[in-house]
Design a protein around this motif. Structure first.
Motif, PDB file in Angstrom:
ATOM      1  N   THR A   1      11.340  22.093 -32.236  1.00  0.00           N
ATOM      2  CA  THR A   1      10.705  23.071 -31.341  1.00  0.00           C
ATOM      3  C   THR A   1      11.504  24.362 -31.354  1.00  0.00           C
ATOM      4  O   THR A   1      10.941  25.461 -31.462  1.00  0.00           O
TER       5      THR A   1
ATOM      6  N   ASN B   1      23.666  29.033 -23.038  1.00  0.00           N
ATOM      7  CA  ASN B   1      22.468  29.644 -22.465  1.00  0.00           C
ATOM      8  C   ASN B   1      22.676  31.136 -22.233  1.00  0.00           C
ATOM      9  O   ASN B   1      21.755  31.931 -22.337  1.00  0.00           O
ATOM     10  N   THR B   2      23.907  31.502 -21.908  1.00  0.00           N
ATOM     11  CA  THR B   2      24.203  32.904 -21.601  1.00  0.00           C
ATOM     12  C   THR B   2      24.254  33.758 -22.864  1.00  0.00           C
ATOM     13  O   THR B   2      23.960  34.940 -22.810  1.00  0.00           O
TER      14      THR B   2
ATOM     15  N   MET C   1      16.586  35.494 -35.185  1.00  0.00           N
ATOM     16  CA  MET C   1      16.792  35.077 -33.793  1.00  0.00           C
ATOM     17  C   MET C   1      16.787  33.553 -33.708  1.00  0.00           C
ATOM     18  O   MET C   1      17.596  32.948 -33.007  1.00  0.00           O
TER      19      MET C   1
ATOM     20  N   TRP D   1      21.557  38.487 -29.652  1.00  0.00           N
ATOM     21  CA  TRP D   1      20.363  39.097 -30.261  1.00  0.00           C
ATOM     22  C   TRP D   1      20.393  40.605 -30.062  1.00  0.00           C
ATOM     23  O   TRP D   1      20.064  41.375 -30.963  1.00  0.00           O
ATOM     24  N   LEU D   2      20.786  40.993 -28.842  1.00  0.00           N
ATOM     25  CA  LEU D   2      20.755  42.418 -28.488  1.00  0.00           C
ATOM     26  C   LEU D   2      21.839  43.198 -29.223  1.00  0.00           C
ATOM     27  O   LEU D   2      21.562  44.195 -29.900  1.00  0.00           O
TER      28      LEU D   2
ATOM     29  N   ASN E   1      31.423  22.963 -19.070  1.00  0.00           N
ATOM     30  CA  ASN E   1      30.005  23.320 -19.024  1.00  0.00           C
ATOM     31  C   ASN E   1      29.666  24.286 -20.146  1.00  0.00           C
ATOM     32  O   ASN E   1      29.206  25.397 -19.918  1.00  0.00           O
TER      33      ASN E   1
ATOM     34  N   LEU F   1      13.069  18.238 -30.157  1.00  0.00           N
ATOM     35  CA  LEU F   1      13.597  19.437 -29.498  1.00  0.00           C
ATOM     36  C   LEU F   1      14.129  20.431 -30.526  1.00  0.00           C
ATOM     37  O   LEU F   1      13.876  21.637 -30.442  1.00  0.00           O
TER      38      LEU F   1
ATOM     39  N   ASN G   1      27.310  24.286 -22.232  1.00  0.00           N
ATOM     40  CA  ASN G   1      25.910  24.688 -22.397  1.00  0.00           C
ATOM     41  C   ASN G   1      25.544  25.883 -21.521  1.00  0.00           C
ATOM     42  O   ASN G   1      24.602  26.609 -21.825  1.00  0.00           O
ATOM     43  N   ALA G   2      26.300  26.083 -20.427  1.00  0.00           N
ATOM     44  CA  ALA G   2      26.062  27.280 -19.607  1.00  0.00           C
ATOM     45  C   ALA G   2      26.391  28.519 -20.423  1.00  0.00           C
ATOM     46  O   ALA G   2      25.660  29.511 -20.408  1.00  0.00           O
TER      47      ALA G   2
ATOM     48  N   ILE H   1       9.364  27.981 -31.319  1.00  0.00           N
ATOM     49  CA  ILE H   1       9.806  29.133 -30.514  1.00  0.00           C
ATOM     50  C   ILE H   1       9.966  30.391 -31.383  1.00  0.00           C
ATOM     51  O   ILE H   1       9.503  31.470 -30.987  1.00  0.00           O
TER      52      ILE H   1
ATOM     53  N   TYR I   1      20.582  35.813 -25.673  1.00  0.00           N
ATOM     54  CA  TYR I   1      20.049  37.183 -25.657  1.00  0.00           C
ATOM     55  C   TYR I   1      21.112  38.245 -25.933  1.00  0.00           C
ATOM     56  O   TYR I   1      20.842  39.202 -26.674  1.00  0.00           O
ATOM     57  N   PRO I   2      22.333  38.132 -25.351  1.00  0.00           N
ATOM     58  CA  PRO I   2      23.330  39.168 -25.636  1.00  0.00           C
ATOM     59  C   PRO I   2      23.604  39.334 -27.127  1.00  0.00           C
ATOM     60  O   PRO I   2      23.726  40.456 -27.629  1.00  0.00           O
TER      61      PRO I   2
ATOM     62  N   LEU J   1      16.609  42.831 -33.552  1.00  0.00           N
ATOM     63  CA  LEU J   1      15.330  43.548 -33.470  1.00  0.00           C
ATOM     64  C   LEU J   1      15.503  44.951 -32.901  1.00  0.00           C
ATOM     65  O   LEU J   1      14.767  45.859 -33.228  1.00  0.00           O
ATOM     66  N   VAL J   2      16.509  45.073 -32.024  1.00  0.00           N
ATOM     67  CA  VAL J   2      16.775  46.373 -31.397  1.00  0.00           C
ATOM     68  C   VAL J   2      17.879  47.066 -32.195  1.00  0.00           C
ATOM     69  O   VAL J   2      18.951  46.485 -32.360  1.00  0.00           O
TER      70      VAL J   2
END
Lengths: 261, 251
Positions: free
Chosen positions: B21, B165-166, B57, B172-173, B159, B18, B161-162, B26, B169-170, B178-179
């Motif tokens: 990966t 997961n959230t 990323m 990265w953004l 929790n 994992l 991992n929640a 990815i 992207y924020p 990239l942006v």
């Protein structure tokens, strides 16, 4: 009638069992906030690179948002039976395992639809995309068909969980590839032919195309062709899922590897 | 102890399907996506930027999921009590894990650069090649220190991992990986300035496309040292609380 009951009630019970270990916080964070930020990321990147307009990225990523619930849900629906040691009990059931497992896909597809609708609403409100009110019923249809198709795709991947140990690798790779191949972020015309061809066989691709047509003011009749193709793609994945489940069940019984982790 | 611990955890992570990966496959998919997007947008001259950005990323994903779940995974493996019993401060025991997650994130950076070179013929024409080679390990280790704060914070949340997961992207953004930050709403600017990922991405972008690399590296390392201090303090507090309440091993 009994099969229909098995499909729906069995699926709902399995879905509720999943929520024995998850929580509202996890649901909101992973399945609502995550896809919304994914949409924002690609919408801003698209604006910067001027690859497509906001509608292209908002509608595409909203349809794709269902994949998170459907792919991970589908793989967990089967893989977790093995992990929690309950797979043997399910396979001992005298009822059709095909019906039992296909029923598992339905709640995840419903879940995917909810997430897609939330992501579309959130993305449109945050980035100021106007969708014609007349397009909403058609878009709801496109999201539903996309979610169902993706649910069966997730189930086919989940079936691999009967054969391979690491279901998380399968689901993570699939979600990443869908981001690239379904045309929601990169226009299929910009991809090499062979990559675009793979995308044509994946769920979401045609549903996203239909939803974009509708959001652009097209008539529902114009979107019927991509929607029809999406239904066919979903049906093909459902058949493949049923076949894989059958084959891997027989194999795992023969090799006594049912509960091998 | 930190070096040996880091090496041990890098070896362990490198054997996980994992992890590989997340660290290899990815980022390659994301790099491919970025290459086609940049080409479609007529930005073919920025493909190296896209490859480096996709690699960053991957580094962030590795730190976020690896460090965020560091304590939880020790719990699941049943080794949390043993490492907490070690006659060392908790920070010295956990820092190698978070550094290892950042180092395995390096695979992402190497993979996207190699992928870009071999498949898309992207020339590795860094404006400051030496600075890139020197800055990359510094920013990656800095993100490992930031990972310790994540690990310490996430352990307080049932929790976690929640949240992980959230946050993918924020960050990265907002970090402008990239942006560009300039196209985002202005209220995100202070948030971006406080994140070490912003300065890490900026340092590597400046080494790639030109610009003053070292101030960004310095700010990234400075913020990360603050994160390390905060993380160490939080870990000590969390460990004492967990021992007193006998909740160390409770998942």
């Amino acid at each position: 009638m009994r099969t229909l009951r098995l499909l729906t009630v069995g699926g709902v019970i399995a879905y509720r069992a999943l929520f024995n270990w998850t929580s509202p916080g996890m649901f909101v964070g992973t399945l609502l906030v995550g896809p919304l930020f994914q949409l924002l990321f690609f919408a801003y990147l698209g604006r910067e690179l001027q690859v497509g307009d906001d509608r292209f990225f908002i509608v595409g990523n909203a349809v794709l948002a269902s994949s998170l619930a459907c792919v991970f849900g589908g793989t967990m629906a089967i893989g977790n039976e093995r992990r929690f040691g309950t797979l043997g009990h399910v396979l001992l059931s005298p009822r059709s395992r095909t019906a039992v497992f296909l029923g598992r896909a339905l709640p995840y597809a419903g879940n995917g639809l909810l997430i897609a609708a939330f992501t579309l609403t959130g993305g449109a409100l945050l980035l100021g995309l106007r969708i014609p009110p007349g397009a909403l019923p058609g878009m709801a249809l496109a999201l539903t068909v996309g979610s169902l198709s993706c649910g069966f795709f997730g189930l086919a991947l989940g079936a691999l969980g009967l054969r391979f140990r690491d279901i998380w690798v399968i689901s993570n790779v699939s979600v990443a590839l869908m981001l690239l191949l379904t045309g929601v972020n990169v226009p299929p015309s910009a991809l090499p032919g062979w990559l675009a061809a793979i995308g044509q066989g994946l769920p979401i691709t045609h549903a996203a195309a239909a939803a974009r047509l509708l959001a652009g003011g097209a008539d529902l009749t114009e979107a019927l062709r991509p929607l029809g193709i999406e239904v066919l793609v979903g049906a093909a994945w459902a058949v493949l899922a049923a076949l894989l489940l059958k084959v891997f069940e027989v194999e795992s019984r023969r090799h006594a590897s049912l509960d091998t982790l | 102890m930190i070096a040996i611990g880091t090496l041990l955890h890098v070896k362990q992570l490198s054997r996980s399907g994992l992890e590989l990966t997340i660290s290899l496959f990815i980022p390659i998919v994301q790099a491919t996506l970025a290459v086609y997007l940049f080409r479609s947008g007529g930005e073919s001259h920025r493909l190296l930027d896209a490859a480096v950005g996709a690699g960053m990323m991957g580094v962030w994903s590795s730190v976020l999921f690896g460090s965020g779940g560091a304590i939880q995974s020790q719990r699941w493996q049943g080794t949390l009590e043993m490492i907490m019993l070690a006659p060392r401060r908790p920070v010295l025991v956990l820092l190698p894990i978070t550094l290892a997650t950042a180092l395995t994130g390096t695979y992402a950076l190497l993979a996207t650069l190699l992928w870009g070179r071999l498949l898309y013929g992207i020339r590795l024409d860094f404006v400051h090649p030496a600075a890139f080679v020197a800055a990359a390990p510094v920013v990656i280790l800095s993100l490992g220190m930031f990972g310790l704060l994540l690990a310490a914070t996430f352990v307080l949340l049932r929790n976690a991992n929640a949240l992980a997961n959230t946050l993918e992207y924020p960050v990265w953004l907002v970090s402008g990986i990239l942006v560009p930050i300039t196209v985002l709403p202005t209220w995100t600017t202070p948030l971006a300035a406080a994140l070490p990922t912003t300065w890490a991405a900026r340092a590597l972008r400046e080494a790639t496309a030109g610009g003053p690399v070292w101030p960004s590296v310095g700010i990234c390392a400075g913020i990360s040292l603050i994160c390390l201090a905060l993380g160490a303090f939080a870990l000590t507090h969390v460990e004492r609380r967990a021992r007193a309440a006998a909740t160390l091993a409770l998942a």
